[in-house]
Scaffold this motif. Structure first.
Motif, PDB file in Angstrom:
ATOM      1  N   ILE A   7       0.840  -1.202   0.000  1.00 21.44           N
ATOM      2  CA  ILE A   7       0.000   0.000   0.000  1.00 21.44           C
ATOM      3  C   ILE A   7       0.873   1.248   0.000  1.00 21.44           C
ATOM      4  O   ILE A   7       0.633   2.200  -0.748  1.00 21.44           O
ATOM      5  CB  ILE A   7      -0.949  -0.006   1.220  1.00 21.44           C
ATOM      6  CG1 ILE A   7      -1.960  -1.152   1.094  1.00 21.44           C
ATOM      7  CG2 ILE A   7      -1.669   1.334   1.348  1.00 21.44           C
ATOM      8  CD1 ILE A   7      -2.822  -1.341   2.323  1.00 21.44           C
ATOM      9  N   HIS A   8       1.914   1.231   0.835  1.00 16.74           N
ATOM     10  CA  HIS A   8       2.814   2.386   0.933  1.00 16.74           C
ATOM     11  C   HIS A   8       3.478   2.691  -0.409  1.00 16.74           C
ATOM     12  O   HIS A   8       3.672   3.857  -0.771  1.00 16.74           O
ATOM     13  CB  HIS A   8       3.884   2.108   1.995  1.00 16.74           C
ATOM     14  CG  HIS A   8       4.931   3.177   2.089  1.00 16.74           C
ATOM     15  ND1 HIS A   8       4.674   4.430   2.612  1.00 16.74           N
ATOM     16  CD2 HIS A   8       6.242   3.186   1.704  1.00 16.74           C
ATOM     17  CE1 HIS A   8       5.772   5.161   2.554  1.00 16.74           C
ATOM     18  NE2 HIS A   8       6.736   4.434   2.010  1.00 16.74           N
ATOM     19  N   LEU A   9       3.790   1.662  -1.175  1.00 15.85           N
ATOM     20  CA  LEU A   9       4.468   1.833  -2.461  1.00 15.85           C
ATOM     21  C   LEU A   9       3.489   2.059  -3.615  1.00 15.85           C
ATOM     22  O   LEU A   9       3.889   2.107  -4.778  1.00 15.85           O
ATOM     23  CB  LEU A   9       5.339   0.610  -2.758  1.00 15.85           C
ATOM     24  CG  LEU A   9       6.521   0.383  -1.804  1.00 15.85           C
ATOM     25  CD1 LEU A   9       7.223  -0.924  -2.132  1.00 15.85           C
ATOM     26  CD2 LEU A   9       7.502   1.546  -1.869  1.00 15.85           C
ATOM     27  N   ASN A  10       2.196   2.186  -3.293  1.00 17.65           N
ATOM     28  CA  ASN A  10       1.161   2.407  -4.310  1.00 17.65           C
ATOM     29  C   ASN A  10       1.078   1.271  -5.325  1.00 17.65           C
ATOM     30  O   ASN A  10       0.692   1.471  -6.475  1.00 17.65           O
ATOM     31  CB  ASN A  10       1.389   3.735  -5.056  1.00 17.65           C
ATOM     32  CG  ASN A  10       1.075   4.933  -4.197  1.00 17.65           C
ATOM     33  OD1 ASN A  10       0.156   4.897  -3.389  1.00 17.65           O
ATOM     34  ND2 ASN A  10       1.851   5.988  -4.349  1.00 17.65           N
ATOM     35  N   ILE A  11       1.446   0.061  -4.898  1.00 14.29           N
ATOM     36  CA  ILE A  11       1.273  -1.114  -5.751  1.00 14.29           C
ATOM     37  C   ILE A  11      -0.140  -1.657  -5.568  1.00 14.29           C
ATOM     38  O   ILE A  11      -0.765  -2.162  -6.493  1.00 14.29           O
ATOM     39  CB  ILE A  11       2.331  -2.185  -5.407  1.00 14.29           C
ATOM     40  CG1 ILE A  11       3.734  -1.639  -5.733  1.00 14.29           C
ATOM     41  CG2 ILE A  11       2.072  -3.485  -6.161  1.00 14.29           C
ATOM     42  CD1 ILE A  11       4.861  -2.501  -5.221  1.00 14.29           C
ATOM     43  N   VAL A  12      -0.640  -1.509  -4.349  1.00 13.92           N
ATOM     44  CA  VAL A  12      -2.017  -1.860  -4.008  1.00 13.92           C
ATOM     45  C   VAL A  12      -2.651  -0.625  -3.387  1.00 13.92           C
ATOM     46  O   VAL A  12      -2.003   0.100  -2.634  1.00 13.92           O
ATOM     47  CB  VAL A  12      -2.056  -3.045  -3.009  1.00 13.92           C
ATOM     48  CG1 VAL A  12      -3.467  -3.281  -2.513  1.00 13.92           C
ATOM     49  CG2 VAL A  12      -1.509  -4.302  -3.660  1.00 13.92           C
ATOM     50  N   SER A  13      -3.908  -0.363  -3.715  1.00 13.66           N
ATOM     51  CA  SER A  13      -4.597   0.811  -3.183  1.00 13.66           C
ATOM     52  C   SER A  13      -5.847   0.387  -2.432  1.00 13.66           C
ATOM     53  O   SER A  13      -6.584  -0.501  -2.875  1.00 13.66           O
ATOM     54  CB  SER A  13      -4.978   1.765  -4.324  1.00 13.66           C
ATOM     55  OG  SER A  13      -5.696   2.875  -3.831  1.00 13.66           O
ATOM     56  N   GLU A  14      -6.082   1.026  -1.286  1.00 11.23           N
ATOM     57  CA  GLU A  14      -7.284   0.735  -0.504  1.00 11.23           C
ATOM     58  C   GLU A  14      -8.521   1.297  -1.193  1.00 11.23           C
ATOM     59  O   GLU A  14      -8.490   2.399  -1.737  1.00 11.23           O
ATOM     60  CB  GLU A  14      -7.185   1.369   0.890  1.00 11.23           C
ATOM     61  CG  GLU A  14      -6.047   0.857   1.739  1.00 11.23           C
ATOM     62  CD  GLU A  14      -5.937   1.627   3.035  1.00 11.23           C
ATOM     63  OE1 GLU A  14      -5.657   1.009   4.064  1.00 11.23           O
ATOM     64  OE2 GLU A  14      -6.134   2.855   3.013  1.00 11.23           O
ATOM     65  N   GLN A  15      -9.602   0.545  -1.166  1.00 13.18           N
ATOM     66  CA  GLN A  15     -10.891   1.076  -1.594  1.00 13.18           C
ATOM     67  C   GLN A  15     -11.651   1.447  -0.326  1.00 13.18           C
ATOM     68  O   GLN A  15     -12.290   0.614   0.314  1.00 13.18           O
ATOM     69  CB  GLN A  15     -11.693   0.055  -2.403  1.00 13.18           C
ATOM     70  CG  GLN A  15     -12.978   0.653  -2.981  1.00 13.18           C
ATOM     71  CD  GLN A  15     -13.867  -0.382  -3.629  1.00 13.18           C
ATOM     72  OE1 GLN A  15     -13.865  -1.542  -3.241  1.00 13.18           O
ATOM     73  NE2 GLN A  15     -14.638   0.030  -4.609  1.00 13.18           N
ATOM     74  N   CYS A  59      -2.779   4.425  -8.605  1.00 13.19           N
ATOM     75  CA  CYS A  59      -3.013   4.136  -7.186  1.00 13.19           C
ATOM     76  C   CYS A  59      -2.923   5.415  -6.355  1.00 13.19           C
ATOM     77  O   CYS A  59      -3.736   5.648  -5.458  1.00 13.19           O
ATOM     78  CB  CYS A  59      -1.990   3.123  -6.682  1.00 13.19           C
ATOM     79  SG  CYS A  59      -2.567   1.417  -6.707  1.00 13.19           S
ATOM     80  N   ALA A  60      -1.920   6.232  -6.646  1.00  7.28           N
ATOM     81  CA  ALA A  60      -1.754   7.485  -5.909  1.00  7.28           C
ATOM     82  C   ALA A  60      -2.953   8.408  -6.136  1.00  7.28           C
ATOM     83  O   ALA A  60      -3.432   9.066  -5.207  1.00  7.28           O
ATOM     84  CB  ALA A  60      -0.461   8.174  -6.338  1.00  7.28           C
ATOM     85  N   CYS A  61      -3.448   8.458  -7.376  1.00  9.21           N
ATOM     86  CA  CYS A  61      -4.618   9.291  -7.689  1.00  9.21           C
ATOM     87  C   CYS A  61      -5.840   8.852  -6.894  1.00  9.21           C
ATOM     88  O   CYS A  61      -6.624   9.678  -6.415  1.00  9.21           O
ATOM     89  CB  CYS A  61      -4.923   9.230  -9.185  1.00  9.21           C
ATOM     90  SG  CYS A  61      -3.742  10.112 -10.231  1.00  9.21           S
TER      91      CYS A  61
END
Length: 464
Positions: free
Chosen positions: A36-44, A106-108
């Protein structure tokens, strides 16, 4: 997963339970947090519509697994030259490594609200559509070696607020810069002061771009193949924050913007920035009778701001007045038409509230503590938050003369709308725009623990 890029945490853990992942399984929570921190996975993220508290996160977005291409007509129907400003981050080489735009998407998602169009979420391979507010949408898409950024206004690109355009551009530029630096370090590449991309700005046709390097001169024009000076677009993407007034070369509102009927929010901004006597004279010049002005003063005694606002609303509702008629009226009265430029301006917020607080939705407790501090600007607050005049009048009627209760009901109504994520950052900007200032908000949240504010509250129903 290839259709929507979504995966549940339990599914990922189940994959890791295979024998070949046995060494990492004991560290699964840490690894997941790092993804999550690396924006490889993003929370919904989901929120309870009544309390504003975060619900348990069930789904996560993995953009690298999303293979479906954008097949909607959003780009052709909404990203039109009349409503859109565009720029491109152009990378060296012929293609961009997929991991880079995936991390950007992911960041967006962590910054803005995913947009729905005709019932479909605008999230596809190399493409994402987001809502900045109810007037501005953001589109990020990959085209060859370019990451193209479109900023789309609901009615006319001539009404795009330069502060918003500049903020979005800066945000994506810094994000891309950090992602690029990370990948350079991960492959043990020697750090370079030169970025692997540069920015190009589009003309109004949206099909020719000129590099920012050619924008260095303050005097020379940058003419595209259509004979258009792209510096006009560049200046919107690069507004100087310290400028509160129009630049010397400001052309005023564009012809397309002038043809539009002002929104309630634009009329509020205009009324706040006009002297009472000048607005009175303008209204009469445009055909409003003196008795109507007198009725306004009678209905809102001692409240010049509401008198001015409802005078403009009267002209809009009864005469369907456009910016053109306001512009002509100002010119005929020998008043600068740049008076109208205030509808494209936002006041700069100098915030001392931590970002992890500002990005949260206000809880019931924050709303309860904030409501008594607002005072008599309930109408202005509601309009800037995007509520209709009818909604605000209904709230005022329902809550009679109890100002704190009116404010509380108004904030709850705003918080239920998930078109744009109703964060404390939005509230802070609105307080500054209406002249309230953000000090009251700072006082309310000064002792709030961000971990408590973000704490997951398991609530059934009313989720989005």
């Amino acid at each position: 997963m290839s259709e929507n890029g979504m995966i549940q945490k339990v599914d990922l853990y189940q994959i890791w339970e295979q024998e070949k992942f046995s060494q990492i399984l004991p560290f699964k929570e840490y690894i997941f947090d790092m993804l999550i921190h690396l924006n490889i996975v993003s929370e919904q993220r989901r929120y309870d519509t009544k309390t504003g508290s975060r619900l348990q996160i069930e789904n996560f977005f993995v953009p690298c697994m999303l293979t479906q291409r954008n097949e909607t007509d959003y780009l052709t129907q909404e990203c039109t030259p009349e409503r859109t400003l565009s720029l491109a981050f152009v990378f060296k080489g012929t293609i961009i490594p997929p991991a880079l735009p995936n991390r950007l998407i992911c960041a967006c998602l962590s910054m803005w609200t995913l947009k729905q169009y005709h019932g479909r979420k605008l999230m596809f391979s190399g493409f994402i559509g987001l809502s900045f507010d109810k007037e501005h949408d953001i589109v990020v898409c990959v085209e060859g070696n370019k990451i193209v950024l479109h900023l789309v206004h609901k009615r006319s690109k001539g009404l795009i607020i330069p502060d918003i355009a500049t903020g979005v551009r800066d945000c994506l530029f810094v994000t891309l810069e950090r992602i690029s630096e990370f990948y350079q370090s991960s492959i043990h590449c020697k750090a370079s002061s030169k970025l692997p991309f540069h920015t190009e700005y589009s003309c109004s046709k949206l099909n020719c771009f000129i590099s920012e390097n050619k924008m260095a001169s303050d005097t020379e024009e940058c003419i595209c193949e259509h004979g258009e000076n792209i510096k006009n677009s560049w200046s919107i993407w690069n507004k100087k924050r310290e400028h509160k007034q129009c630049d010397a070369n400001c052309p005023g509102l564009s012809e397309d913007a002038l043809s539009q009927i002002p929104s309630d929010k634009e009329l509020l901004r205009l009324s706040v920035n006009c002297e009472t006597r000048m607005l009175h004279d303008l209204a009469l010049h445009l055909g409003m009778r003196e008795t109507v002005w007198g009725d306004m003063e009678y209905n809102y005694p001692g409240n010049a701001q509401l008198v001015k606002f409802f005078t403009l609303m009267h002209l809009k509702e009864n005469d369907e007045i456009t910016f053109t008629e306001l512009d002509n009226g100002l010119r005929e009265m020998e008043i600068t038409p740049h008076t109208l430029c205030v509808v494209r301006q936002r006041k700069q917020v100098k915030s001392s509230i931590p970002d992890d607080i500002l990005d949260c939705i206000p809880s019931d407790e924050i709303v309860d503590r904030l409501a008594p501090l607002i005072g008599k600007i309930v109408f202005q607050l509601g309009i800037e938050l995007g509520l209709s005049v009818e909604e605000i009048e209904t709230i005022k009627e329902k809550c009679d003369r109890d100002l704190p209760v009116q404010t509380k009901e108004l904030l709850f109504t705003w918080r239920k709308d998930r078109t744009v994520k109703p964060t404390l950052r939005v509230l802070e900007q609105v307080f500054v725009d209406i002249g309230k200032g953000a000090r009251c908000l700072k006082e309310v949240v000064k002792d709030v623990d961000p971990n408590t504010l973000k704490e997951v509250e398991i609530v059934t129903g009313n989720s989005i």
